[in-house]
Design an enzyme around this catalytic site. Structure first.
Site, PDB file in Angstrom:
ATOM      1  N   ALA A  25       0.842  -1.193   0.000  1.00  0.00           N
ATOM      2  CA  ALA A  25       0.000   0.000   0.000  1.00  0.00           C
ATOM      3  C   ALA A  25       0.883   1.251   0.000  1.00  0.00           C
ATOM      4  CB  ALA A  25      -0.914  -0.010   1.225  1.00  0.00           C
ATOM      5  N   ASP A  28       2.344   1.610  -3.398  1.00  0.00           N
ATOM      6  CA  ASP A  28       1.390   2.166  -4.353  1.00  0.00           C
ATOM      7  C   ASP A  28       1.233   3.661  -4.185  1.00  0.00           C
ATOM      8  OD1 ASP A  28       1.021  -0.252  -5.476  1.00  0.00           O
ATOM      9  OD2 ASP A  28      -0.801  -0.745  -4.372  1.00  0.00           O
ATOM     10  N   LEU A  74       7.990 -15.940 -34.467  1.00  0.00           N
ATOM     11  CA  LEU A  74       7.229 -16.198 -35.690  1.00  0.00           C
ATOM     12  C   LEU A  74       6.882 -14.889 -36.366  1.00  0.00           C
ATOM     13  CD1 LEU A  74       4.692 -18.780 -34.231  1.00  0.00           C
ATOM     14  CD2 LEU A  74       6.379 -19.273 -36.010  1.00  0.00           C
ATOM     15  N   LYS A 109      -2.390 -19.839 -30.527  1.00  0.00           N
ATOM     16  CA  LYS A 109      -1.147 -19.197 -30.075  1.00  0.00           C
ATOM     17  C   LYS A 109      -1.381 -18.752 -28.640  1.00  0.00           C
ATOM     18  CE  LYS A 109       2.366 -15.901 -31.503  1.00  0.00           C
ATOM     19  NZ  LYS A 109       2.627 -15.243 -30.238  1.00  0.00           N
ATOM     20  N   GLU A 165       4.777 -23.379 -24.000  1.00  0.00           N
ATOM     21  CA  GLU A 165       4.385 -22.133 -23.365  1.00  0.00           C
ATOM     22  C   GLU A 165       4.024 -22.391 -21.910  1.00  0.00           C
ATOM     23  OE1 GLU A 165       4.917 -20.268 -25.870  1.00  0.00           O
ATOM     24  OE2 GLU A 165       4.200 -18.299 -25.226  1.00  0.00           O
ATOM     25  N   CYS A 400      18.313  20.109 -28.339  1.00  0.00           N
ATOM     26  CA  CYS A 400      19.527  20.921 -28.543  1.00  0.00           C
ATOM     27  C   CYS A 400      19.238  22.191 -29.334  1.00  0.00           C
ATOM     28  CB  CYS A 400      20.616  20.100 -29.229  1.00  0.00           C
ATOM     29  SG  CYS A 400      20.260  19.744 -30.958  1.00  0.00           S
TER      30      CYS A 400
HETATM   31  S1  IVH Z   1       5.724 -22.325 -32.593  1.00  0.00           S
HETATM   32  C1  IVH Z   1      10.227 -20.955 -34.218  1.00  0.00           C
HETATM   33  N1  IVH Z   1       3.352 -22.533 -31.528  1.00  0.00           N
HETATM   34  O1  IVH Z   1       4.848 -17.481 -29.890  1.00  0.00           O
HETATM   35  C2  IVH Z   1       9.204 -20.610 -33.187  1.00  0.00           C
HETATM   36  N2  IVH Z   1       4.739 -20.763 -30.802  1.00  0.00           N
HETATM   37  O2  IVH Z   1       5.834 -15.499 -31.831  1.00  0.00           O
HETATM   38  C3  IVH Z   1       8.122 -21.622 -33.206  1.00  0.00           C
HETATM   39  N3  IVH Z   1       3.754 -19.387 -29.059  1.00  0.00           N
HETATM   40  O3  IVH Z   1       8.198 -17.690 -29.067  1.00  0.00           O
HETATM   41  C4  IVH Z   1       7.094 -21.299 -32.240  1.00  0.00           C
HETATM   42  N4  IVH Z   1       1.857 -20.476 -28.893  1.00  0.00           N
HETATM   43  O4  IVH Z   1       6.582 -18.683 -27.389  1.00  0.00           O
HETATM   44  C5  IVH Z   1       4.493 -21.835 -31.558  1.00  0.00           C
HETATM   45  N5  IVH Z   1       1.254 -22.882 -30.645  1.00  0.00           N
HETATM   46  C6  IVH Z   1       2.379 -22.190 -30.676  1.00  0.00           C
HETATM   47  C7  IVH Z   1       2.592 -21.074 -29.845  1.00  0.00           C
HETATM   48  C8  IVH Z   1       3.791 -20.380 -29.949  1.00  0.00           C
HETATM   49  C9  IVH Z   1       2.573 -19.461 -28.427  1.00  0.00           C
HETATM   50  C10 IVH Z   1       4.788 -18.360 -28.817  1.00  0.00           C
HETATM   51  C11 IVH Z   1       6.172 -18.938 -28.698  1.00  0.00           C
HETATM   52  C12 IVH Z   1       7.034 -18.169 -29.650  1.00  0.00           C
HETATM   53  C13 IVH Z   1       6.163 -17.027 -30.037  1.00  0.00           C
HETATM   54  C14 IVH Z   1       6.446 -16.658 -31.476  1.00  0.00           C
END
Ligand code: IVH
Length: 664
Positions: A25, A28, A74, A109, A165, A400
């Protein structure tokens, strides 16, 4: 501000030492006081102010571990067409006939944090976070407390790295926050933050008390393959005892994959955990192997993100930040608003044109959006037609006072102050020592600002002369013998920096880490690169480098033509010796050789052939010269083949090339 410093100290006590001195608290109320002060005196907001931090990133001191295989990310897609294009790229790269189906897998994802679990002879020996993808943090003791993660497995390969994950379910997150609140503990912004904060703990007992889960989505190093297709490999992981998403589906066509995306999107709200999109992967693992990677992302995978979340709020101020290349970036300060579980108080406004396009003025109601990890942006101005004066973009640098100009045809406005501009100097130094560049631990923004003010730090080379100020530094407030020596040895440890990181750290426009690697793959050292940039026809030579185009080439030529850049670089090279580039490809008899592909190829695309050459450590060039070591000629090869013959260079056909690749 003293208060911000005080808050930072409590943060450290709480996160790193697990030894808070004050109640939450009280903490905060410090944060609130800081915020109120910052509202009154926005020009005093410190770069490291707690109010600038989004979410709670616990900075625990965990041991570092190198990944046996990099943990990549990705590429993102936001529309169906981008997904179709992805499949098109896969087809072209593999040179597949039009009627050859490209089977994909599609799965949610998960919005957690990625983790690598290493098993040797069936026993869990290492758990690591992703970190920067090359080096992560050792969380072995922590992952052992997660029930979804088997401690040992039967019948698996000798070496098995499972990647997936770590996450927290929505219900567990709510319950955890309730418990935390009741106990006066820390409340988390969203399940992702809660999962990260719970896993990255020095004390694994804390992790054990948090309801973490795990879902596998792939693998790293393997002593033997799991299967020949993605789906069966995942089934194998499931059989070994790892949780795998029950929404993982094999899709025969891209349209089927898109239909599964919509089904998952529909189910999203009812899923027990947060997801932010759908991941597609090429089903055949031999194709995945051939597709390989570009930069930090595989060519065989794609994240199809859900549409951004939106919210409305008021634009309270527009501040101008000066970047390391002098670019003036307008930043919108908002009345804080929650968007998809995160409080947003700042948005990038990109540039002058963007402000004009949106007709933004201070006090306007705006609609903002946030997509995944992307910085929030303003998508619409809701009070366009109120008669108030327009915002005037500054024509002088706020730091600057030098003139700020935009070059012909460019939208960006830049400060012309160069090295006399403190903001540019600060940002360049900060970039040079940052995690992706030299990664000098302990040389944070605060210390950089302090050393600049003391006149000890003007250029990157000065960092390596800080040791001359050791005794003066010891006399300063906040510096103890241990912290000074830690800093100085962190600096000394970087006297032989990695070549690409060093080049990236120079902060040349458009030269990111991937481009820096591409450049050094070709030139070996920064000195060679400089030589090429300054030579006649250098720009053309540079833009023919694989991965480098005319924009980068021009930026390099501009950079090396500036006398003060050359001086700063010479000065720096008198202090450090960057390591010559070592390709992450295997060393083969082709390492360092130059190969030219010409004519048409039948079993693979030109891009795949080039990628194969790179994997052997060779460079794929666009034109034949005396420096060429091999020419791969397909049907229709013309002038390049002729030139190769004239120069007596070895020429092979596609089948012979495939043989070379197989044998290397
Ligand atoms: S495949 C070469 N599958 O998203 C990397 N990633 O943006 C292949 N993630 O770092 C990752 N769900 O932590 C994959 N079903 C899934 C996922 C997943 C979450 C995360 C992962 C990765 C990130 C990539």
């Amino acid at each position: 501000m003293r208060l911000a410093k005080e808050i930072a100290r409590h943060d450290k006590l709480y996160h790193d030492q697990d030894a808070p001195e004050i109640s939450d608290a009280d903490y905060d109320s410090l944060v609130r006081e800081n915020r109120a002060l910052e509202e009154r005196f926005p020009h005093l907001i410190r770069a490291d102010s707690p109010s600038r931090r989004l979410g709670a990133a616990p900075t625990t001191v965990l041991a570092k571990v190198a990944h046996s295989r990099p943990m990549l990310s990705l590429d993102n897609a936001f529309s169906d067409d981008e997904v179709r294009e992805f499949v098109g790229r896969v087809r072209r790269f593999l040179a597949l006939p039009a009627d050859e189906p490209v089977v994909l897998t599609a799965e949610p994802k998960i919005d957690g944090l990625s983790c690598s679990l290493r098993y040797e002879r069936g026993r869990l020996v290492l758990g690591a976070t992703r970190g920067d993808g090359t080096i992560g943090e050792d969380v072995t003791a922590n992952v052992r407390t997660i029930r979804d993660i088997p401690q040992s497995i039967a019948d698996g390969p000798d070496v098995l790295e499972v990647r997936g994950e770590v996450y927290m379910s929505k219900a567990d997150f709510e319950a955890l926050n309730e418990r935390q609140e009741a106990a006066g503990g820390k409340v988390f912004a969203n399940p992702r933050n809660a999962a990260a904060g719970s896993l990255r703990q020095k004390d694994a007992n804390i992790t054990a008390s948090r309801p973490l889960r795990f879902l596998a989505h792939g693998w790293g190093e393997l002593s033997e393959p799991l299967a020949t297709i993605q789906l069966l490999a995942m089934k194998k992981l499931e059989a070994l005892g790892f949780p795998v998403s029950d929404l993982l589906k094999r899709c025969e066509t891209v349209e089927e994959a898109l239909a599964h995306y919509r089904a998952i999107e529909k189910a999203r709200a009812d899923l027990p955990f947060d997801i932010d999109g759908v991941v597609y992967k090429v089903g055949r693992l031999d194709w995945q192997e051939r597709l390989g990677f570009v930069g930090r992302a595989p060519r065989w995978g794609l994240a199809h993100k859900f549409p951004a979340e939106k919210a409305e709020t008021t634009l309270e101020a527009i501040d101008i930040q000066v970047g390391r290349t002098g670019k003036l970036t307008p930043v919108g300060r908002l009345k804080p608003v929650g968007v998809g579980g995160v409080m947003v108080a700042n948005v990038t406004l990109h540039n002058r044109d963007e402000i004009e396009r949106l007709g933004l003025r201070i006090g306007d109601r705006v609609r903002i959006q946030r997509a995944g990890d992307v910085i929030p942006q303003v998508v619409e101005n809701l009070t366009r037609d109120e008669p108030r004066p327009a915002y005037v973009f500054p024509d002088h640098c706020p730091e600057c006072q030098s003139e700020a100009v935009s070059e012909e045809g460019e939208v960006d406005v830049r400060c012309t102050g160069g090295l006399i501009c403190p903001a540019q100097r600060f940002e360049r130094l900060r970039h040079f020592v940052s995690r992706g560049a030299l990664d000098i631990e302990g040389l944070g923004e605060k210390s950089i600002a302090e050393f600049i003010e003391l006149g000890w730090l003007n250029s990157p080379a000065d960092i390596f002369r800080l040791r001359n100020h050791r005794s003066e530094l010891l006399g300063r407030e906040g510096w103890k013998e241990k912290s000074v020596d830690n800093l100085l040895s962190a600096i000394e440890a970087k006297r032989q920096p990695d070549g690409p990181r060093f080049l990236f750290g120079l902060g040349i426009r458009h030269v990111g880490i991937v481009t820096a690697k591409d450049l050094l793959k070709c030139f070996g050292t920064v000195e060679e690169l400089r030589g090429a940039a300054l030579s006649e026809g250098g720009e053309a030579e540079l833009s023919s480098v694989q991965g480098v185009g005319p924009v980068v080439a021009e930026a390099l030529v501009d950079f090396f033509h500036e006398a003060h850049n050359r001086e700063a670089l010479d000065d720096l090279l008198s202090e450090v010796s960057p390591l010559p580039f070592v390709s992450d490809a295997r060393a083969t008899e082709w390492t360092g050789k130059t190969i030219v592909f010409t004519g048409s190829l039948e079993t693979m695309s030109r891009d795949e052939a080039k990628a194969q050459a790179e994997r052997l450590g060779a460079r794929a060039a666009g034109s034949v010269s005396a420096k060429t070591d091999l020419v791969v000629a397909g049907p229709g090869a013309g002038s390049k083949l002729k030139k190769a013959e004239e120069l007596g260079i070895r020429v092979v056909n596609e089948a012979e090339w495939a043989q070379i690749v197989a044998e290397a």
